[in-house]
Design a protein around this motif. Structure first.
Motif, short mmCIF file in Angstrom:
data_model
loop_
_atom_site.label_atom_id
_atom_site.label_comp_id
_atom_site.label_asym_id
_atom_site.label_seq_id
_atom_site.Cartn_x
_atom_site.Cartn_y
_atom_site.Cartn_z
N GLY A 21 48.78 15.88 -31.32
CA GLY A 21 48.18 16.98 -32.06
C GLY A 21 48.46 16.77 -33.52
O GLY A 21 49.56 16.41 -33.92
N MET A 49 42.25 23.38 -40.60
CA MET A 49 42.52 23.66 -39.20
C MET A 49 41.87 24.98 -38.80
O MET A 49 42.09 26.00 -39.44
CB MET A 49 44.02 23.76 -38.95
CG MET A 49 44.35 23.91 -37.47
SD MET A 49 46.01 24.48 -37.20
CE MET A 49 46.33 23.77 -35.59
N THR A 53 41.62 25.43 -32.83
CA THR A 53 42.60 24.35 -32.67
C THR A 53 44.01 24.91 -32.65
O THR A 53 44.84 24.48 -31.84
CB THR A 53 42.45 23.34 -33.82
OG1 THR A 53 41.10 22.86 -33.83
CG2 THR A 53 43.38 22.16 -33.63
N ARG A 56 44.68 26.31 -29.27
CA ARG A 56 44.92 25.25 -28.29
C ARG A 56 46.32 24.65 -28.44
O ARG A 56 47.03 24.40 -27.47
CB ARG A 56 43.86 24.14 -28.44
CG ARG A 56 42.58 24.43 -27.69
CD ARG A 56 41.65 23.22 -27.72
NE ARG A 56 41.08 23.02 -29.06
CZ ARG A 56 39.78 22.87 -29.31
NH1 ARG A 56 38.92 22.92 -28.33
NH2 ARG A 56 39.35 22.68 -30.53
N GLN A 57 46.69 24.38 -29.69
CA GLN A 57 47.99 23.79 -29.97
C GLN A 57 49.12 24.68 -29.48
O GLN A 57 50.08 24.23 -28.85
CB GLN A 57 48.16 23.57 -31.47
CG GLN A 57 47.65 22.24 -31.96
CD GLN A 57 48.51 21.09 -31.45
OE1 GLN A 57 49.74 21.16 -31.43
NE2 GLN A 57 47.87 20.03 -31.00
#
Lengths: 111, 111
Positions: A21, A49, A53, A56-57
DNA sequence: GATACTAGTATCGCAAATGATACTGTTGGG
DNA sequence: CCCAACAGTATCATTTGCGATACTAGTATC
């Protein structure tokens, strides 16, 4: 312990999976300051970003056990993210990586 | 220094770019033992990694300045890879990461 | 009434990373 | 004569990661 132990598990290969990531290290760094809400964290991240994202991270880091997510039943919703025990143990890595990163940026400037 | 400095460069985000690649940390770890030839390094890597990927990874680390490649004009060819100055400065990160990785593997076993 | 804030998910499409395979060319050993 | 070892590169296919956009739903603000 040898780099590859009896179970065929290597600390470096295992760690690297966590580090995947583009932003995980910076997220971990920011979480060191204590619990933070989703959008507050988002604002501290680089603009490139997206919230998709980030979502998800964080979910990934949560599943790996590094981050704890706490949702308060409120309207509008309030959700806080913070480091877990094993997540806090990551601090020496962040410290070493931060130092090296600074040295590396200096090195790049001289090139 | 603040995480994001005057140039908009963050040590963590910069470092993370170097850490990309499924195997970079383990490669760096193995290179700590001194110069090593391509195929010798390949043999120490997990079998799932192909020589194509190792070649690409090493080239990437070389371009980033962490690894030095030395080719000897011999037949059959002899090529050695070793850490550069800034690459050797990465050692504290590897140490911290190795420690954490071991702790994390223990944590995973208890889950 | 329209918009923003809260914290997301769902879906799509592009780009990058990786894996698989084939090929280079010379030398030494069986 | 054939194959392994050396250190790769070239190409293709697949997988993964990431960004962009649209959508949820209830409340507060303008």
């Amino acid at each position: 312990m040898t780099p590859i132990d009896l179970y065929g598990i290597c600390p470096f290969v295992t760690s690297q999976k966590v580090l995947t990531g583009k932003w995980s290290m910076y997220i971990m760094y920011l979480l060191q300051d204590g619990p933070i809400r989703f959008n507050a964290l988002k604002r501290k991240m680089p603009e490139e970003m997206t919230h998709t994202t980030l979502s998800r991270q964080l979910k990934s880091l949560e599943q790996e056990g590094l981050v704890v997510r706490t949702a308060y039943t409120q309207v509008p919703p309030k959700v806080e993210y913070e480091l877990s025990d094993i997540g806090r143990q990551f601090e020496p890595v962040l410290k070493a990586l931060g130092n090296w990163g600074e040295a590396y940026i200096e090195y790049l400037k001289k090139q």
